[in-house]
Design a protein around this motif. Structure first.
Motif, PDB file in Angstrom:
ATOM      1  N   PRO A  45       0.814  -1.227   0.000  1.00  0.00           N
ATOM      2  CA  PRO A  45       0.000   0.000   0.000  1.00  0.00           C
ATOM      3  C   PRO A  45       0.843   1.272   0.000  1.00  0.00           C
ATOM      4  N   LYS A  46       0.355   2.294  -0.709  1.00  0.00           N
ATOM      5  CA  LYS A  46       0.988   3.618  -0.674  1.00  0.00           C
ATOM      6  C   LYS A  46       0.180   4.474   0.288  1.00  0.00           C
ATOM      7  N   VAL A  47       0.870   5.115   1.233  1.00  0.00           N
ATOM      8  CA  VAL A  47       0.200   5.932   2.242  1.00  0.00           C
ATOM      9  C   VAL A  47       0.167   7.375   1.748  1.00  0.00           C
ATOM     10  N   MET A  48      -1.024   7.963   1.678  1.00  0.00           N
ATOM     11  CA  MET A  48      -1.208   9.349   1.229  1.00  0.00           C
ATOM     12  C   MET A  48      -0.519   9.583  -0.122  1.00  0.00           C
ATOM     13  N   ASN A  49      -0.672   8.632  -1.048  1.00  0.00           N
ATOM     14  CA  ASN A  49      -0.049   8.694  -2.381  1.00  0.00           C
ATOM     15  C   ASN A  49       1.460   8.894  -2.332  1.00  0.00           C
ATOM     16  N   GLY A  50       2.114   8.234  -1.378  1.00  0.00           N
ATOM     17  CA  GLY A  50       3.572   8.291  -1.275  1.00  0.00           C
ATOM     18  C   GLY A  50       4.090   9.344  -0.322  1.00  0.00           C
ATOM     19  N   LEU A  51       3.220  10.157   0.276  1.00  0.00           N
ATOM     20  CA  LEU A  51       3.687  11.180   1.223  1.00  0.00           C
ATOM     21  C   LEU A  51       3.950  10.599   2.606  1.00  0.00           C
ATOM     22  N   GLY A  52       3.305   9.485   2.928  1.00  0.00           N
ATOM     23  CA  GLY A  52       3.527   8.824   4.211  1.00  0.00           C
ATOM     24  C   GLY A  52       4.284   7.526   3.998  1.00  0.00           C
ATOM     25  N   ILE A  53       4.452   6.764   5.088  1.00  0.00           N
ATOM     26  CA  ILE A  53       5.136   5.473   4.985  1.00  0.00           C
ATOM     27  C   ILE A  53       4.263   4.383   5.597  1.00  0.00           C
ATOM     28  N   ALA A  54       4.463   3.171   5.105  1.00  0.00           N
ATOM     29  CA  ALA A  54       3.892   1.984   5.733  1.00  0.00           C
ATOM     30  C   ALA A  54       5.059   1.237   6.368  1.00  0.00           C
ATOM     31  N   ILE A  55       4.898   0.800   7.596  1.00  0.00           N
ATOM     32  CA  ILE A  55       5.926   0.004   8.277  1.00  0.00           C
ATOM     33  C   ILE A  55       5.549  -1.458   8.091  1.00  0.00           C
ATOM     34  N   VAL A  56       6.485  -2.239   7.536  1.00  0.00           N
ATOM     35  CA  VAL A  56       6.206  -3.620   7.145  1.00  0.00           C
ATOM     36  C   VAL A  56       7.172  -4.557   7.860  1.00  0.00           C
ATOM     37  N   SER A  57       6.633  -5.667   8.391  1.00  0.00           N
ATOM     38  CA  SER A  57       7.455  -6.705   8.996  1.00  0.00           C
ATOM     39  C   SER A  57       7.683  -7.786   7.955  1.00  0.00           C
ATOM     40  N   THR A  58       8.944  -7.959   7.544  1.00  0.00           N
ATOM     41  CA  THR A  58       9.278  -8.946   6.510  1.00  0.00           C
ATOM     42  C   THR A  58      10.200 -10.011   7.100  1.00  0.00           C
ATOM     43  N   SER A  59      10.536 -10.983   6.288  1.00  0.00           N
ATOM     44  CA  SER A  59      11.463 -12.022   6.733  1.00  0.00           C
ATOM     45  C   SER A  59      12.883 -11.464   6.884  1.00  0.00           C
ATOM     46  N   LYS A  60      13.145 -10.296   6.292  1.00  0.00           N
ATOM     47  CA  LYS A  60      14.457  -9.643   6.397  1.00  0.00           C
ATOM     48  C   LYS A  60      14.450  -8.536   7.454  1.00  0.00           C
ATOM     49  N   GLY A  61      13.408  -8.498   8.301  1.00  0.00           N
ATOM     50  CA  GLY A  61      13.326  -7.487   9.353  1.00  0.00           C
ATOM     51  C   GLY A  61      12.244  -6.463   9.061  1.00  0.00           C
ATOM     52  N   ILE A  62      12.142  -5.490   9.949  1.00  0.00           N
ATOM     53  CA  ILE A  62      11.122  -4.453   9.811  1.00  0.00           C
ATOM     54  C   ILE A  62      11.678  -3.336   8.938  1.00  0.00           C
ATOM     55  N   MET A  63      10.877  -2.908   7.934  1.00  0.00           N
ATOM     56  CA  MET A  63      11.333  -1.881   6.998  1.00  0.00           C
ATOM     57  C   MET A  63      10.143  -1.085   6.489  1.00  0.00           C
ATOM     58  N   THR A  64      10.430  -0.030   5.724  1.00  0.00           N
ATOM     59  CA  THR A  64       9.361   0.780   5.138  1.00  0.00           C
ATOM     60  C   THR A  64       8.840   0.105   3.874  1.00  0.00           C
TER      61      THR A  64
END
Length: 132
Positions: free
Chosen positions: A95-114
């Motif tokens: 997902p894009k937050v505010m059309n790219g103005l915000g960030i989404a914090i994602v938990s992946t297998s390689k750690g937490i990232m944007t």
């Protein structure tokens, strides 16, 4: 009493302190919360954070950031994936937050990232929160 959603608690503490225009906010420490605090510092939403050892769990003290005139840098912060309803996304449909103005914090297998870094490394995961 055992808390069921510690990430939602962290985000709520930051949101409430930000709305009340506090300089700092204390959050019980964990490795996931430290990773989220790292992202918030990297992306410029908070000034800094430090881990204070108290002989037990420890405390993360987050120093909030304001623009001139005490205007809030964090306009909104929202938990997306909850314990009762987990939200996952592949890197193509991140997902894009505010059309790219915000960030989404994602938990992946390689750690937490944007969301931007997850798209760049072509890795999906659990969407933890939106910050704008």
């Amino acid at each position: 009493m055992q808390m069921s959603d510690v990430i939602a608690d962290m985000l709520t503490r930051i949101r409430n302190a930000n709305d009340a225009k506090h300089a700092t906010v204390d959050i019980p420490a964990s490795n996931m919360k430290k990773a989220i605090a790292d992202i918030l510092v990297e992306e410029g939403y908070v000034k800094s954070y430090q881990v204070i050892e108290d002989g037990k769990q420890g405390v993360i003290r987050v120093t909030l950031k304001y623009m001139p005139g005490k205007q809030k840098v964090i306009r909104g912060i929202r938990r997306v994936s909850k314990p009762g309803l987990r939200i996952y996304a592949g890197y193509e449909d991140m997902p894009k937050v505010m059309n790219g103005l915000g960030i989404a914090i994602v938990s992946t297998s390689k750690g937490i990232m944007t969301d931007k870094k997850a798209r760049a490394t072509k890795i999906g995961g659990e969407v933890l929160a939106f910050v704008w």
